[in-house]
Write an enzyme that holds these catalytic residues in place. Structure first.
Site, short mmCIF file in Angstrom:
data_model
loop_
_atom_site.label_atom_id
_atom_site.label_comp_id
_atom_site.label_asym_id
_atom_site.label_seq_id
_atom_site.Cartn_x
_atom_site.Cartn_y
_atom_site.Cartn_z
CB SER A 56 1.95 5.86 6.44
OG SER A 56 1.01 5.91 5.38
CG ASN A 98 -1.99 1.04 1.15
OD1 ASN A 98 -1.90 1.96 0.36
ND2 ASN A 98 -2.99 0.94 1.99
CG ASP A 99 1.76 3.28 3.67
OD1 ASP A 99 0.76 3.91 3.29
OD2 ASP A 99 1.93 2.89 4.83
CB VAL A 100 5.94 0.46 -0.95
CG1 VAL A 100 6.54 0.30 0.43
CG2 VAL A 100 5.12 -0.76 -1.33
#
Lengths: 106, 475
Positions: free
Chosen positions: B439, B398-400
């Protein structure tokens, strides 16, 4: 003491030089392998457990020996287990892009 | 003479460690490298056993056998997905061993037949106890957060910082007392022993308090920093015992841990201080949130449609994340890739440096499923290729892949290098919900025109896509 400090500083530079070139693929085995190496305190533990100057030092040494051995033996074995998996890939990809075999061993 | 032989044996083992680590630079040589390093350890142990005046053999053999058995058991049974947890535990044991060695050294002096205790010895013993014990308790907490017996959400309470500060002061005082009574020791043993115990207790609590406010997904950084500490603890023990092998190898480990720590912080565009102060992120976001914000639309897709997209693509890039590890979907992913490759479709894997719970975690999982490491591409190598990619499949990451890191200056993850999967013609995101990543930052990629969401468990979804591809072959 000064000698030890010199060794410490030189080893730090050497370590940074050798280890910064390790590829991302191998970072997990590097970590577990390096951790196994930090089990070198086993040497200190052996000396401590081997002395019979006092019951305290012997038993503390014994405890140190057990945990250090877990770290060393377990660390190297599990690193080998991981690296063996990477190794298999080398063998299969070396055979010139042969179609991947179905079903995973193990 | 005897000591010269021991020293030479230690030198040999240090050289073997260095060669071993050097061979870690390539997957082809890494396994022999590990073997060399373990040989180095064997040399050091054998030299110590045979050449030191070791008196209590039954105890030595008992300790080696007991520790060895536990080590073999742990190493054999661990799942590859649980590797970060295991490394954390081993790491903790390493720290504990260093602290105990120093403790044993101290009590030997109390025994009375060793002399020459001085300020330098006191400082190194105190350092070894402090670093070793913090490493021990910190690693155990890290293990708890990784394996789930301690919540992954940052834990904080009023006065946490004050308490940590007080403990630091307490540890400092105990340290000071140990140094101050160094000259009087061992004639006057009591203050030294009490201070050492106090230092150990303070360090034990400190390790816990330093790690609990840090979120679960930052544990890789913590584990690798603690790994660095356990190396430093070993080096400190080396100073105590005046042992070159310990100093060299401890320092090498310290360097390894430090390098990995810095690499990971860079990959997240955060400073080490920012990670260690904790409080970042709200856990794993397992809220099962499926609410679509106003004015946004989500294109939902099915495994069958994804299979069609993949089947008619020329080039597919798979971006795995922690979700793949949780679902243990690595074998299904490989099966899908094999089926696509059998159709002449190019498949590559895009590996973000902080994907997973440990540096290189994804690589190990995919290696377990027999994926060739040559197909795994690092961030810098795969990003230029994504614009010519027909389909990017994001499996549990997700965040990456969040474009906010590139575009939204106000975002907490702004500036973090990401995989630009949104540059591909189509993106399929396999994810259980629309919840934000670790995050806590919402991901615009969910609502992008070229993104399709496949709401499912990673293992199930990828397996179904692979089956659908197979059916198309047969039809």
């Amino acid at each position: 003491m000064l000698n030890n400090l010199i060794i410490f500083v030189l080893a730090a530079f050497l370590g940074a030089e050798v280890l910064s070139k390790v590829p991302q693929t191998l970072h997990t085995p590097l970590m577990s392998g390096a951790n196994a190496i930090s089990g070198i305190t086993i040497v200190g533990a052996l000396v401590a457990a081997g002395m019979t100057t006092g019951p305290w030092s012997t038993w503390i040494g014994f405890a140190a020996l057990v945990v250090a051995t877990i770290n060393v033996v377990g660390g190297f074995l599990v690193t080998d287990r991981m690296l063996k998996m990477f190794g298999q890939k080398t063998a299969s990809s070396a055979s010139a892009g042969a179609p991947p075999t179905n079903g995973t061993p193990e | 003479m005897k000591t010269a032989i021991i020293d030479l044996a230690y030198l040999l083992s240090a050289v073997l460690f260095i060669f071993g680590l050097k061979r870690m630079q390539s997957p082809v040589t890494a396994r022999t490298g590990n073997a060399l390093a373990s040989l180095g350890m064997l040399v050091a142990v054998v030299a110590t056993l045979f050449l030191q005046e070791i008196l209590s053999w039954p105890m030595i053999l008992g300790g080696l056998a007991l520790g060895g058995l536990i080590g073999v058991g742990l190493a054999r049974t661990v799942e590859m997905t649980a590797m970060p947890e295991l490394v954390a535990v081993f790491n903790g044991f390493g720290g504990l061993a260093s602290a105990l060695v120093s403790g044993a050294e101290l009590s030997q002096y109390v025994g009375g037949d060793v002399y020459g205790f001085g300020i330098v010895t006191a400082v190194t013993i105190a350092l070894s106890i402090l670093i070793g014990t913090v490493t021990f308790s910190g690693s155990l907490v890290a293990n708890g957060k990784l394996s789930g017996w301690i919540t992954g959400t940052p834990i904080s309470f009023p006065g946490l910082r004050v308490l940590t500060g007080l403990l630091l002061v307490g540890a400092g005082v105990a340290f000071g007392v140990m140094v101050a009574y160094a000259e009087a020791f061992p004639t006057l043993a009591r203050p030294m022993i009490l201070a050492a115990l106090g230092l150990g207790a303070a360090a034990l609590l400190l390790g816990v308090l330093l790690v609990i406010p840090i979120g679960g997904a930052d544990m890789p950084v913590v584990v690798s920093l603690l790994n660095s500490y356990s190396g430093l603890a070993a080096a400190a023990a080396g100073f105590v015992l005046d042992n070159t092998a310990l100093i060299v190898s401890g320092t090498l480990v310290g360097a390894a841990g430090m390098i990995l720590t810095v690499l990971m912080c860079d990959a997240m565009n955060r400073s080490l201080a920012n990670v260690m102060l904790g409080g970042f992120g709200g856990g794993d976001g397992a809220t099962g949130d499926l609410d679509v914000p106003e004015g946004k639309t989500v294109n939902e897709t099915s495994p069958q449609d994804t299979a069609i997209l993949a089947r008619y693509a020329d080039k597919v890039v798979i971006a795995p994340g922690y979700g793949l590890a949780v679902a243990q979907a690595q074998h299904e992913v490989r099966e899908l890739a094999d089926r696509l490759e059998a159709q002449g479709i190019e498949v590559k894997y895009a590996i973000h440096p902080v994907a997973g719970r440990m540096p290189g975690h994804m690589n190990v999982l995919l290696a377990e499923a027999d994926v060739s490491y040559e197909k795994l591409y690092e961030l810098e190598d795969i990003n230029p290729e994504l614009s010519t990619t027909d389909l990017a499949i994001v499996v549990g990451a997700n965040d990456v892949v969040n474009p906010a890191a590139r575009e939204d200056e106000g975002s907490p993850i702004y500036g973090m290098p990401i995989l630009n999967v949104d540059a591909a013609d189509s993106v399929v995101m396999i994810k259980r919900s629309l919840s934000p990543g670790y995050s806590g930052v919402p991901n615009e990629l969910f609502y992008a025109n070229n993104t399709k969401m496949l709401f499912s468990d990673a293992k199930e979804a990828v397996g179904q896509i692979a089956d659908a591809v197979k059916e198309m072959e047969e039809a």
